[in-house]
Scaffold this motif. Structure first.
Motif, PDB file in Angstrom:
ATOM      1  N   ARG A 259      -5.645  -5.504  -0.171  1.00 49.97           N
ATOM      2  CA  ARG A 259      -6.864  -5.475  -0.994  1.00 49.97           C
ATOM      3  C   ARG A 259      -7.260  -4.052  -1.328  1.00 49.97           C
ATOM      4  O   ARG A 259      -7.677  -3.749  -2.454  1.00 49.97           O
ATOM      5  CB  ARG A 259      -7.993  -6.179  -0.248  1.00 49.97           C
ATOM      6  CG  ARG A 259      -7.872  -7.697  -0.222  1.00 49.97           C
ATOM      7  CD  ARG A 259      -9.006  -8.326   0.562  1.00 49.97           C
ATOM      8  NE  ARG A 259      -8.972  -9.782   0.492  1.00 49.97           N
ATOM      9  CZ  ARG A 259      -9.770 -10.577   1.184  1.00 49.97           C
ATOM     10  NH1 ARG A 259     -10.685 -10.047   2.006  1.00 49.97           N
ATOM     11  NH2 ARG A 259      -9.694 -11.887   1.066  1.00 49.97           N
TER      12      ARG A 259
ATOM     13  N   GLU B  29      -7.829  -2.371  -4.991  1.00 54.50           N
ATOM     14  CA  GLU B  29      -9.117  -1.772  -5.338  1.00 54.50           C
ATOM     15  C   GLU B  29      -8.978  -0.327  -5.789  1.00 54.50           C
ATOM     16  O   GLU B  29      -9.779   0.170  -6.573  1.00 54.50           O
ATOM     17  CB  GLU B  29     -10.052  -1.830  -4.116  1.00 54.50           C
ATOM     18  CG  GLU B  29     -10.479  -3.229  -3.725  1.00 54.50           C
ATOM     19  CD  GLU B  29     -11.035  -3.282  -2.307  1.00 54.50           C
ATOM     20  OE1 GLU B  29     -11.428  -4.382  -1.871  1.00 54.50           O
ATOM     21  OE2 GLU B  29     -11.088  -2.232  -1.635  1.00 54.50           O
TER      22      GLU B  29
ATOM     23  N   GLN C  45      -6.165  -6.554   4.446  1.00 55.42           N
ATOM     24  CA  GLN C  45      -7.094  -5.485   4.080  1.00 55.42           C
ATOM     25  C   GLN C  45      -6.379  -4.339   3.378  1.00 55.42           C
ATOM     26  O   GLN C  45      -6.899  -3.767   2.424  1.00 55.42           O
ATOM     27  CB  GLN C  45      -7.813  -4.976   5.331  1.00 55.42           C
ATOM     28  CG  GLN C  45      -8.841  -5.939   5.896  1.00 55.42           C
ATOM     29  CD  GLN C  45      -9.407  -5.461   7.212  1.00 55.42           C
ATOM     30  OE1 GLN C  45      -8.725  -4.820   8.015  1.00 55.42           O
ATOM     31  NE2 GLN C  45     -10.673  -5.778   7.454  1.00 55.42           N
TER      32      GLN C  45
END
Length: 391
Positions: free
Chosen positions: A98, A102, A95
């Motif tokens: 990611r 992002e 996470q």
């Protein structure tokens, strides 16, 4: 899958969901408060599998309808149930990776992300914002305060926190359509505003010319990271949400570099009371690519490493919920005009965004924080009385 999702979500309040074949699913305690109608089975499966993204997409495309209320009523019902459960927790390594991808937000991505949202025509934003085009949390001193009054109060309080005096130089990072910068210029400052939005850049400079302030307020189409001068005062309102967690150190190091030794900076941003997380998928994909709502626990360490003093922190809780309530009501009242500018799908996307944002502040722990920052501990008074004295 869908029944299981409903049973896990709705505990103290009830809902009914109508499937395309006429079957109805219910969940929760008591009588269903409204009915959600799904137009096809593919949509039902998508919502069951990934409700955070698929629900908004289905509403945007007209495949998810609400009976006995509107999308705000549905989201308020749903988030009131989600708020009953523990939220947050430590991000996994995947996470975190990611999230880093992002929110990379290098200069090219930052400009592209800003263009996605802020380069809509200013005529669209005029449909629901106040006259000064303030697109950030207002400050409602009383329940009957109008949006216009609340935005004036917000600007006054921010400028007072800067302890701005005539003749000082002021930098507005993420200047929007220029309203705050022009207000600082009217207080006698020499203002430089920077934005990555061509529409905001054009509008801000046009407004400065019309108000006779072009000699004191200059708005540039420039990344704040490329500035190489110092300022007596620095303000940043509603821009920090676009910085991205991987860039917090660069941001506060930049403020320290650009701020005069005796200077004062104020950062106004949406925040979360829960631990660090990721951006809601629908918002990230359709509204604010690259955006992120931070927890103070991940902001303050970057400030500490920059060498800046945190001389004041103020948390505004339901002020943004009230701001969004008025924006949503005004948007819906002029929805036909918005549709004439864009289309029905766009209007449904914005209706979902405004409603989801409001319930996030009412039910899910979103708030606004304002940080006053200095290089010297003596740069501001030892009390906050000046906020009352200049009212």
């Amino acid at each position: 899958m869908l029944q299981s999702l409903l049973d896990r979500t709705f505990l103290t309040r009830a809902i009914r969901v109508r499937l395309p074949d006429g079957r109805e699913l219910t969940a929760g305690a008591g009588r269903p408060e409204l009915t959600a109608a799904i137009s096809d089975m593919r949509t039902a499966v998508a919502i069951a599998a990934n409700p955070e993204l698929a629900l908004g997409e289905a509403f945007m495309d007209g495949r998810f309808q609400i009976e006995g209320g509107d999308i705000f009523d549905f989201l308020q019902l749903t988030t009131s149930q989600l708020a009953l459960k523990p939220r947050g927790g430590k991000l996994t390594l995947l996470q975190r990776l990611r999230r880093g991808a992002e929110q990379a937000n290098d200069r090219w991505r930052a400009r592209s992300n800003v263009h996605h949202h802020y380069d809509l025509t200013v005529d669209f934003y005029r449909l629901f914002l106040d006259e000064d085009l303030q697109y950030s949390c207002a400050f409602f001193e009383t329940p009957d305060t109008t949006l216009e009054q609340a935005q004036v109060t917000k600007k006054r309080r921010l400028i007072d926190k800067l302890l701005l005096t005539p003749g000082q130089t002021a930098l507005d990072i993420g200047c929007g359509w220029g309203g705050l910068g022009l207000s600082m210029a009217e207080r006698g400052a020499r203002v430089t505003g920077v934005t990555l939005s061509t529409e905001q850049h054009r509008t801000a400079n046009e407004r400065a010319m019309k108000r006779g302030l072009a000699d004191r307020a200059e708005f540039r189409l420039q990344d704040y990271r490329d500035l190489n001068q110092t300022f007596d005062r620095i303000i940043s309102v509603g821009m920090f949400e676009h910085v991205g967690a991987p860039n917090y150190q660069e941001y506060f190091d930049g403020i320290a570099r650009l701020l005069d030794d005796d200077g004062v900076a104020v950062v106004h941003s949406i925040g979360r009371k829960t631990p660090p997380s990721r951006t809601q998928p629908f918002i990230r994909k359709y509204i604010f690519p690259g955006g992120y709502i931070p927890a103070l626990s991940e902001v303050l360490p970057a400030i500490e490493r920059s060498g800046l003093w945190v001389t004041d922190i103020e948390v505004l809780r339901l002020h943004y919920a009230e701001t969004l309530r008025v924006w949503r009501q005004r948007f819906l009242a002029r929805r036909d005009e918005a549709q004439a500018l864009y289309d029905e799908r766009f209007c449904r996307m914005w209706e979902f965004y405004l409603a989801a944002s409001e319930v996030a502040f009412r039910e899910l722990g979103h708030m606004v924080f304002q940080l006053q920052l200095t290089k010297k501990q003596t740069a501001v008074p030892l009390s906050r009385d000046y906020l009352c004295e200049q009212k």
